[in-house]
Design a protein around this motif. Structure first.
Motif, PDB file in Angstrom:
ATOM      1  N   ASP A 190      35.893  77.004  44.001  1.00 18.68           N
ATOM      2  CA  ASP A 190      37.304  77.098  43.591  1.00 18.68           C
ATOM      3  C   ASP A 190      38.157  76.010  44.218  1.00 18.68           C
ATOM      4  N   ILE A 191      37.843  75.653  45.465  1.00 15.80           N
ATOM      5  CA  ILE A 191      38.660  74.660  46.169  1.00 15.80           C
ATOM      6  C   ILE A 191      37.754  73.644  46.847  1.00 15.80           C
ATOM      7  N   LYS A 202      45.685  73.838  51.253  1.00 15.04           N
ATOM      8  CA  LYS A 202      45.262  74.359  49.941  1.00 15.04           C
ATOM      9  C   LYS A 202      45.036  75.873  49.997  1.00 15.04           C
ATOM     10  N   MET A 206      46.973  78.487  47.645  1.00 16.40           N
ATOM     11  CA  MET A 206      46.203  79.353  46.745  1.00 16.40           C
ATOM     12  C   MET A 206      46.597  80.817  46.953  1.00 16.40           C
TER      13      MET A 206
END
Ligand code: B12
Length: 210
Positions: A190-191, A202, A206
């Motif tokens: 996802d990241i 981040k 998120m």
């Protein structure tokens, strides 16, 4: 002052690194300044020398030990202790990989950003990550890998999450020198974050979105 920290990380002089970091902090240098202008470039130089066969594994190890010592001095400055946890992260270096300096740094900056961090260490099997997801119910799982030969273990770990049905219970974050956004996309993470500071940023961003 920062130059001597740089030199002492390369030399692997643990005591001088700890002393240098303590003095640099006392002299008003910011912790990220010490990290980004002295300590991280020193490890990069060690890597360059290793690649050119100007140094060998024992030298890399003593530099890593010195780096760890310096990071421990920096830890309280990177992590603000009195912050209410904003979320939980399980972190580990994937199976087959023993590098942990970058992972530890990611953990420290996540702590600094208010996360509760459960560090599983190095050489972490997919099964151990799965056990930790079930036990800790983390918002994020962070996978670290430093070797081109171990980044496939990231894919294997994410696949194992899918196989046992825990993939949708957590946000998977990946990083490490050979990892990039395209690879992260390919393995279904996802990241991706290129460094510890952006990992923390981040992760916070998120959390706000969900
Ligand atoms: C120190 C070191 C070691 C130490 C590790 C000690 C330790 N406790 O970590 C020791 C001596 C054990 C070691 C062993 C080996 N190493 Co080594 N090692 C390094 C070195 C010099 C520094 C790594 C480091 O700490 N960098 C500093 C940190 C701060 O940076 P970082 O790890 O990249 O982390 C940052 C980002 O990547 C990111 N990040 C990292 N993890 C994560 C996770 C998440 C979730 C996120 C979001 C972000 C993120 O944020 C971090 C902080 O900003 C690198 C060279 C280099 N330039 O990287 C070689 C290097 C990684 N090693 C290498 C090799 C080949 C090996 C060995 C195979 C050598 C051998 N023949 O045995 C073994 C493998 C052992 C194993 N099974 O893991 C190669 C890898 C080549 C490749 N393409 O695969 C490198 C690149 C050296 C080189 N130039 O050839 N190594």
């Amino acid at each position: 002052m920062l130059n001597s920290i740089y030199d002492n990380v390369i030399k692997g002089d643990l005591e001088s690194v700890k002393e240098g970091v303590t003095q640099a902090l006392a002299a008003g240098h910011g912790s990220s300044d010490i990290l980004n202008t002295a300590m991280i470039p020193a490890m990069q130089e060690v890597g360059r020398r290793f690649e050119n066969e100007e140094c060998y594994i024992p030298e890399m190890l003593i530099s890593a030990r010195a780096m760890h010592g310096g990071l421990e001095v920096l830890r309280p400055h990177l992590a603000k202790a009195d912050v209410e946890p904003v979320g939980k992260v399980v972190l580990g270096t994937v199976k087959g990989d023993l590098h942990d300096i970058g992972k530890n740094l990611v953990g420290m900056l996540l702590e600094g950003a208010g996360f509760d961090v459960v560090d599983l260490g190095v050489n972490v099997s997919p099964e151990k990550f799965i056990e930790a997801i079930r036990q800790h119910k983390p918002d994020f799982v962070g996978l670290s890998a430093l070797l081109t030969t171990t980044i496939p273990a990231m894919q294997a770990t994410i696949d194992a999450f899918k196989d046992v049905g825990v993939r949708d219970q957590t946000i998977v974050m990946v990083g490490g020198a050979p990892v990039n956004q395209a690879f992260a996309d390919k393995i279904g993470a996802d990241i991706y974050a290129p460094n510890a500071a952006s990992a923390a940023k981040k992760a916070r961003a998120m959390l706000k979105r969900i």
